[in-house]
Design a protein around this motif. Structure first.
Motif, PDB file in Angstrom:
ATOM      1  N   VAL A 171      39.423  50.744 103.101  1.00  0.00           N
ATOM      2  CA  VAL A 171      39.899  49.464 102.579  1.00  0.00           C
ATOM      3  C   VAL A 171      40.592  48.698 103.699  1.00  0.00           C
ATOM      4  N   ASP A 172      40.169  47.469 103.923  1.00  0.00           N
ATOM      5  CA  ASP A 172      40.816  46.625 104.925  1.00  0.00           C
ATOM      6  C   ASP A 172      42.199  46.220 104.424  1.00  0.00           C
ATOM      7  N   ALA A 173      43.156  46.111 105.340  1.00  0.00           N
ATOM      8  CA  ALA A 173      44.525  45.716 104.979  1.00  0.00           C
ATOM      9  C   ALA A 173      44.864  44.395 105.652  1.00  0.00           C
ATOM     10  N   VAL A 174      45.443  43.493 104.882  1.00  0.00           N
ATOM     11  CA  VAL A 174      45.823  42.173 105.394  1.00  0.00           C
ATOM     12  C   VAL A 174      47.151  42.294 106.150  1.00  0.00           C
ATOM     13  N   ASP A 175      47.255  41.578 107.271  1.00  0.00           N
ATOM     14  CA  ASP A 175      48.512  41.587 108.024  1.00  0.00           C
ATOM     15  C   ASP A 175      49.658  41.084 107.150  1.00  0.00           C
ATOM     16  N   GLY A 176      50.824  41.723 107.287  1.00  0.00           N
ATOM     17  CA  GLY A 176      51.999  41.346 106.486  1.00  0.00           C
ATOM     18  C   GLY A 176      52.562  42.567 105.787  1.00  0.00           C
ATOM     19  N   ARG A 177      53.358  42.346 104.779  1.00  0.00           N
ATOM     20  CA  ARG A 177      53.962  43.471 104.070  1.00  0.00           C
ATOM     21  C   ARG A 177      52.955  44.098 103.116  1.00  0.00           C
ATOM     22  N   ASP A 178      52.811  45.412 103.227  1.00  0.00           N
ATOM     23  CA  ASP A 178      51.867  46.140 102.388  1.00  0.00           C
ATOM     24  C   ASP A 178      52.575  46.624 101.123  1.00  0.00           C
ATOM     25  N   ASP A 179      51.965  46.343  99.966  1.00  0.00           N
ATOM     26  CA  ASP A 179      52.590  46.688  98.696  1.00  0.00           C
ATOM     27  C   ASP A 179      52.631  48.198  98.458  1.00  0.00           C
ATOM     28  N   ASP A 180      51.619  48.917  98.907  1.00  0.00           N
ATOM     29  CA  ASP A 180      51.575  50.359  98.659  1.00  0.00           C
ATOM     30  C   ASP A 180      52.626  51.102  99.479  1.00  0.00           C
ATOM     31  N   PHE A 181      52.852  50.652 100.718  1.00  0.00           N
ATOM     32  CA  PHE A 181      53.752  51.380 101.610  1.00  0.00           C
ATOM     33  C   PHE A 181      55.080  50.657 101.843  1.00  0.00           C
ATOM     34  N   ASN A 182      55.140  49.430 101.378  1.00  0.00           N
ATOM     35  CA  ASN A 182      56.375  48.648 101.498  1.00  0.00           C
ATOM     36  C   ASN A 182      56.827  48.542 102.963  1.00  0.00           C
ATOM     37  N   VAL A 183      55.853  48.356 103.845  1.00  0.00           N
ATOM     38  CA  VAL A 183      56.142  48.172 105.269  1.00  0.00           C
ATOM     39  C   VAL A 183      55.293  47.013 105.777  1.00  0.00           C
ATOM     40  N   SER A 184      55.751  46.412 106.857  1.00  0.00           N
ATOM     41  CA  SER A 184      54.963  45.352 107.497  1.00  0.00           C
ATOM     42  C   SER A 184      53.882  45.991 108.366  1.00  0.00           C
ATOM     43  N   VAL A 185      52.659  45.507 108.236  1.00  0.00           N
ATOM     44  CA  VAL A 185      51.531  46.090 108.976  1.00  0.00           C
ATOM     45  C   VAL A 185      50.775  44.993 109.706  1.00  0.00           C
ATOM     46  N   LYS A 186      50.127  45.410 110.763  1.00  0.00           N
ATOM     47  CA  LYS A 186      49.269  44.511 111.528  1.00  0.00           C
ATOM     48  C   LYS A 186      48.113  45.331 112.091  1.00  0.00           C
ATOM     49  N   ASN A 187      46.920  44.772 112.029  1.00  0.00           N
ATOM     50  CA  ASN A 187      45.702  45.445 112.495  1.00  0.00           C
ATOM     51  C   ASN A 187      45.540  46.787 111.770  1.00  0.00           C
ATOM     52  N   ALA A 188      45.692  46.779 110.467  1.00  0.00           N
ATOM     53  CA  ALA A 188      45.705  48.017 109.690  1.00  0.00           C
ATOM     54  C   ALA A 188      44.505  48.095 108.746  1.00  0.00           C
ATOM     55  N   PHE A 189      44.217  49.326 108.331  1.00  0.00           N
ATOM     56  CA  PHE A 189      43.234  49.600 107.278  1.00  0.00           C
ATOM     57  C   PHE A 189      43.681  50.869 106.564  1.00  0.00           C
ATOM     58  N   LYS A 190      43.105  51.119 105.378  1.00  0.00           N
ATOM     59  CA  LYS A 190      43.524  52.255 104.574  1.00  0.00           C
ATOM     60  C   LYS A 190      42.331  53.142 104.230  1.00  0.00           C
ATOM     61  N   LEU A 191      42.630  54.397 103.967  1.00  0.00           N
ATOM     62  CA  LEU A 191      41.690  55.326 103.349  1.00  0.00           C
ATOM     63  C   LEU A 191      42.259  55.691 101.988  1.00  0.00           C
ATOM     64  N   SER A 192      41.522  55.361 100.938  1.00  0.00           N
ATOM     65  CA  SER A 192      41.977  55.569  99.576  1.00  0.00           C
ATOM     66  C   SER A 192      41.140  56.664  98.914  1.00  0.00           C
ATOM     67  N   ASN A 193      41.813  57.690  98.387  1.00  0.00           N
ATOM     68  CA  ASN A 193      41.122  58.795  97.738  1.00  0.00           C
ATOM     69  C   ASN A 193      40.442  58.316  96.454  1.00  0.00           C
ATOM     70  N   LYS A 194      39.175  58.716  96.280  1.00  0.00           N
ATOM     71  CA  LYS A 194      38.411  58.271  95.118  1.00  0.00           C
ATOM     72  C   LYS A 194      38.880  58.927  93.824  1.00  0.00           C
ATOM     73  N   ASP A 195      39.520  60.096  93.942  1.00  0.00           N
ATOM     74  CA  ASP A 195      39.857  60.870  92.752  1.00  0.00           C
ATOM     75  C   ASP A 195      41.351  60.931  92.450  1.00  0.00           C
ATOM     76  N   SER A 196      42.173  60.344  93.320  1.00  0.00           N
ATOM     77  CA  SER A 196      43.616  60.394  93.098  1.00  0.00           C
ATOM     78  C   SER A 196      44.267  59.134  93.662  1.00  0.00           C
ATOM     79  N   ASP A 197      45.598  59.111  93.647  1.00  0.00           N
ATOM     80  CA  ASP A 197      46.331  57.963  94.167  1.00  0.00           C
ATOM     81  C   ASP A 197      46.662  58.127  95.656  1.00  0.00           C
ATOM     82  N   GLU A 198      46.149  59.154  96.277  1.00  0.00           N
ATOM     83  CA  GLU A 198      46.461  59.423  97.683  1.00  0.00           C
ATOM     84  C   GLU A 198      45.916  58.307  98.580  1.00  0.00           C
ATOM     85  N   ILE A 199      46.765  57.816  99.476  1.00  0.00           N
ATOM     86  CA  ILE A 199      46.383  56.732 100.383  1.00  0.00           C
ATOM     87  C   ILE A 199      46.900  57.043 101.789  1.00  0.00           C
TER      88      ILE A 199
END
Length: 529
Positions: free
Chosen positions: A391-419
């Motif tokens: 999953v591509d991540a938009v620059d700025g504050r990330d809602d899932d991690f509550n941190v500011s990110v830049k040039n970021a992307f995520k790996l999201s588990n298909k079967d759980s909430d693990e990110i």
């Protein structure tokens, strides 16, 4: 024509032939040549395999790969051995040969006006049909003359050896029989140029993928045969099999190479057929499509072969990583897709960690560099890519991690909430990773489609080679240097996709790594823009 040739040869005349196809050899007594080479024919008593000479080299070669020169002394014209009458029967055309006189309108001539397209197309169709029949005979000889006899000698061959030597040759034989039956139905014996064989290739296109397994296994087959042939018992056994089956005088490894040659020859034959098929012909669009399909098949087979040749380097890399845990990389993967260093946060409010990531098909391995010796890597885990979405991540504050990110992307588990969230240093590096993940999924899907996998034998061979190398060094292999991340596209520039502002990034050339091992391993990343 055969009798006329033998009379010329026995009378001391020089009989020459021009190569139509490349002939790649495996047996010692075969003659290798490229299309366009001129071969001096020394013996043509066998209708299928002739004995010839190029410069100082002599050996056997398939007669269907050449066309004879008509005027042998003046070299003014040539007659194709695949030239045939417009209505030959299967018994009249064997391995591309048909009786025809030099003055007949049935032959092709160089230095003279070309025949009409219909006759040219008829000649190529006849050549395709005759070589298919001849190939079926080869496959039958291998299965009945060698494989069946080997299975009877359990005192000489175990199941693993038979699997390595013969691979899926019986599957290929069964597939090829069905393919040829359909070709015969489409073959117009009265007017060959009207034959519509293109649809046969399209209908059987999925079946040709079984050649991938055979070609991938062929190198191991040659190695095993070479080992067995050091024992005189096996030499005598294989020679006895050949004589009982009344096969031509070529070693078993030469026969086992014929499927590899055959799958590589299809694009050449179809390209030649398309060349002499007018667009108004009902077979034109099917032949064009068949050519594209068979080129893709051979390209993918070559790609799979390249990957198998690299598995020793992957095993060597794993041996260099300290504190390794769990399964070997080769248990699930066969290709290094991309590698680089990024910051990584595993769970919300977790601490950011810098890791070196190695993306293979099916999995991504995480490593940590030694605090003192930065050229040493420690194993820190892996991520099963089959269970995650990118999953591509938009620059700025990330809602899932509550941190500011830049040039970021995520790996999201298909079967759980693990990110997992990953932060690259630059935008272009992030884009490379996203492209790498896309290529990894594409590779996995293609492998599933054709059933590509590394055999247990190949894994054992790779592991043995690494152990032997480590033992020779007298200590555990460690990487002398960590390489700069390799670009899976063209290094030096990257064009941003339509969803982002169009611009071009220029990258400096990476410093040359001092470690030949690391450089060779990094080159396993095959993707270029």
């Amino acid at each position: 024509m055969m009798m006329r040739m033998m009379m010329l040869i026995s009378g001391g005349s020089i009989v020459s032939a021009e190569a139509v196809w490349d002939h790649v050899t495996m047996a010692d007594r075969e003659l290798a040549f490229k299309a366009g080479d001129v071969i001096k024919v020394l013996d043509a008593s066998n209708k299928d395999w002739w004995w010839g000479q190029i410069d100082d080299e002599e050996g056997w070669f398939p007669a269907s790969f050449v066309r004879l020169w008509v005027n042998q002394e003046e070299n003014t014209a040539v007659e194709t051995v695949e030239g045939a009458s417009p209505s030959p029967s299967p018994s009249e055309v064997q391995n591309g040969h048909a009786d025809a006189s030099p003055s007949s309108s049935d032959c092709l001539c160089l230095g003279q006006p070309a025949q009409d397209r219909d006759q040219m197309r008829a000649n190529i169709i006849n050549e395709i049909m005759s070589t298919e029949r001849h190939y079926i005979k080869h496959l039958k000889d291998i299965c009945e003359g060698y494989f069946r006899q080997c299975k009877k000698r359990r005192d000489m061959f175990n199941d693993d050896q038979l699997r390595v030597i013969f691979g899926n040759i019986e599957d290929i034989y069964r597939f090829q029989m069905g393919f040829v039956r359909d070709l015969e139905k489409q073959y117009n014996t009265e007017e060959p140029h009207l034959s519509e064989i293109g649809p046969c290739f399209l209908e059987h296109q999925d079946g040709f993928w079984i050649y991938s397994e055979y070609c991938n296994n062929h190198v191991d087959a040659c190695m095993e045969l070479s080992r067995l042939m050091k024992d005189g018992r096996y030499q005598q056994f294989f020679e006895a099999c050949r004589l009982v089956q009344q096969m031509i005088d070529i070693a078993i490894d030469g026969f086992l190479f014929t499927p590899v040659q055959k799958i590589c020859k299809y694009p050449l034959q179809l390209a030649e057929l398309l060349k002499y098929t007018v667009q108004e012909h009902s077979d034109y669009r099917y032949v064009a499509a068949a050519l594209a399909v068979m080129r893709n098949v051979t390209q993918q087979i070559n790609e799979r072969k390249r990957r198998l040749e690299n598995i020793e380097k992957i095993a060597q890399w794993q041996a260099s990583v300290l504190d390794w845990e769990g399964d070997d990389v080769l248990d699930r993967s066969s290709e290094l897709v991309y590698t680089g260093e990024m910051s990584w946060i595993y769970q919300p409010y977790g601490r950011s960690q810098t890791r070196v990531f190695f993306l293979f098909d099916h999995q991504m391995v995480l490593c940590k560099k030694d605090l003192i010796r930065r050229d040493i890597l420690y194993y820190k885990g892996r991520i099963n890519m089959d269970r995650y979405n990118v999953v591509d991540a938009v620059d700025g504050r990330d809602d899932d991690f509550n941190v500011s990110v830049k040039n970021a992307f995520k790996l999201s588990n298909k079967d759980s909430d693990e990110i997992h969230i990953f932060l690259a240093k630059k935008l272009e590096e992030k884009l490379r990773w996203l492209r790498g993940f896309h290529e990894e999924r594409k590779m996995v899907q293609e492998d599933e489609k054709i059933g590509f996998e590394i055999s247990e034998y190949q894994k054992r061979q790779a592991a043995m080679t690494v152990r032997r190398m480590t033992k020779q060094k007298g200590h555990r292999s460690v990487p002398p240097g960590y390489p700069p991340p390799m670009d899976p596209m063209n290094p030096g520039q990257y064009l941003v996709g339509d969803s982002l502002e169009q611009s071009e990034f220029q990258f400096p050339e990476p410093e040359r790594c001092k470690s030949p091992f690391w450089q060779s391993f990094s080159r396993l990343t095959p993707f270029r823009k």
